[in-house]
Design a protein around this motif. Structure first.
Motif, short mmCIF file in Angstrom:
data_model
loop_
_atom_site.label_atom_id
_atom_site.label_comp_id
_atom_site.label_asym_id
_atom_site.label_seq_id
_atom_site.Cartn_x
_atom_site.Cartn_y
_atom_site.Cartn_z
N ASP A 23 -43.10 33.50 16.31
CA ASP A 23 -41.84 32.93 16.81
C ASP A 23 -40.93 32.40 15.73
O ASP A 23 -39.75 32.21 15.97
N SER A 24 -41.47 32.13 14.55
CA SER A 24 -40.64 31.49 13.53
C SER A 24 -39.86 32.49 12.69
O SER A 24 -38.99 32.10 11.92
N ILE A 26 -39.60 36.29 14.01
CA ILE A 26 -39.31 37.53 14.75
C ILE A 26 -38.83 37.28 16.17
O ILE A 26 -37.84 37.86 16.61
N ASN A 27 -39.52 36.43 16.93
CA ASN A 27 -39.41 36.44 18.39
C ASN A 27 -38.61 35.32 19.04
O ASN A 27 -38.37 35.37 20.24
N HIS A 28 -38.24 34.32 18.29
CA HIS A 28 -37.45 33.23 18.89
C HIS A 28 -36.47 32.78 17.81
O HIS A 28 -35.27 32.77 18.01
N GLN A 29 -37.03 32.44 16.65
CA GLN A 29 -36.21 32.35 15.46
C GLN A 29 -36.35 33.69 14.73
O GLN A 29 -37.44 34.25 14.66
N VAL A 30 -35.23 34.20 14.21
CA VAL A 30 -35.25 35.47 13.48
C VAL A 30 -34.76 35.21 12.07
O VAL A 30 -33.71 34.59 11.88
N ASP A 31 -35.53 35.68 11.09
CA ASP A 31 -35.10 35.59 9.70
C ASP A 31 -34.30 36.85 9.36
O ASP A 31 -34.85 37.95 9.30
N PRO A 32 -32.99 36.72 9.16
CA PRO A 32 -32.15 37.92 8.99
C PRO A 32 -32.45 38.67 7.70
O PRO A 32 -32.31 39.90 7.66
#
Lengths: 190, 190
Positions: A23-24, A26-32
């Motif tokens: 989640d941190s 890919i799935n809720h927060q996304v690291d661009p």
């Protein structure tokens, strides 16, 4: 792909039952920046397939598919799980079991954006049992399109998705493969 | 923004009742080149706000928020509409009416990814009544974070969203503004 592997090692959480929490990034927060690097890697892997369109499933497939599409300069279509009012009455629809939701979900694509003769590259976040990706393959076939390749950020090889896709005789790529999540561990395939 | 305006003129469909169909480049099929250009434009508009994080709502906010995040090099958090099993029990949750769904939807963010002191830039696809964006503002406030700016690809000024946000005294930007959709028309604000 080392960058993604490191993030899984540092931030991924094994919640038991084969569920990997990412989640941190890919799935809720996304690291661009990470997602852009993943898109670039998929674009490199699938550069020579002559794909004309990328197909994914909402919600968590959107980010990796869009990042890949930016590098390959291809339109992305994401299958909807509920039919919006802007979609025509006649659609391509299939159902697939959702591991994380514990029920069947619909996958719906408008015939406006998936046509006969298209060469479709499928990109998703996870390759687990392969059921969502097989659902996307059925949608493409219903439209008369050819699937030419399949890519997932993270493969959980112990759930058998690659074997479930093998009859398709397609290039199937994952950026990171996890082979074992028993006893709270995260063990990579290599 | 001329690029987006042209696409709306060429491909957008006024379905009546204030519903603008932009499924061929934003909401079902996504044009990655267009989305990247929109992200670059938002990044330019909001470059000087000192934002530390981008907040959006699934599903159709993900693409413009991610494209913006790639340019600003900020993490994106997308509010979930159903709580996944990977999310902790204690979350920030609010409800907002959905125009296109005709019912209330939940907006849920994990406290893991929205913290006190963050400077939050909200990016979404539409600014219509403003109710989704106001929901995101409530989530940020619940976390003790400050919203520093709000951007939407398409504003429908006749639905009053900008007025609904005016008490926040924030920079609110839309890339294209539509002022009238009566009688099947699509009339821009300018």
């Amino acid at each position: 792909m080392d960058l993604l592997k490191e993030r899984i090692l540092n931030e991924g959480k094994n919640l038991g039952g084969g569920i990997l929490k990412v989640d941190s990034f890919i799935n809720h927060q996304v690291d661009p920046t990470l997602m852009d690097a993943c898109g670039a890697e998929f674009a490199r892997m699938f550069a020579n397939l002559g794909a004309t369109r990328i197909l994914t499933a909402e919600i968590s497939g959107i980010a990796p598919a869009l990042a890949t599409a930016m590098h390959l300069k291809l339109q992305v279509v994401y299958a909807r799980k509920t039919k919006p009012i802007t979609m025509p009455d006649q659609v391509y629809l299939t159902v697939a079991p959702s591991h994380t939701k514990g029920r069947m979900v619909e996958l719906i694509v408008s015939p406006e954006y998936l046509a006969k003769g298209e060469r479709v590259l499928i990109i998703d976040d996870f390759l687990a049992s392969g059921s969502t990706i097989l659902g996307l393959v059925r949608l493409a076939k219903a439209a008369g399109a050819d699937v030419v390749g399949i890519g997932a950020l993270i493969e959980k090889s112990f759930e058998g998705g690659r074997a479930a896709l093998s009859h398709l005789n397609l290039q199937v790529e994952s950026l990171v493969c996890i082979g074992n999540m028993e006893d709270g561990q995260i063990i990579f395939c290599d």
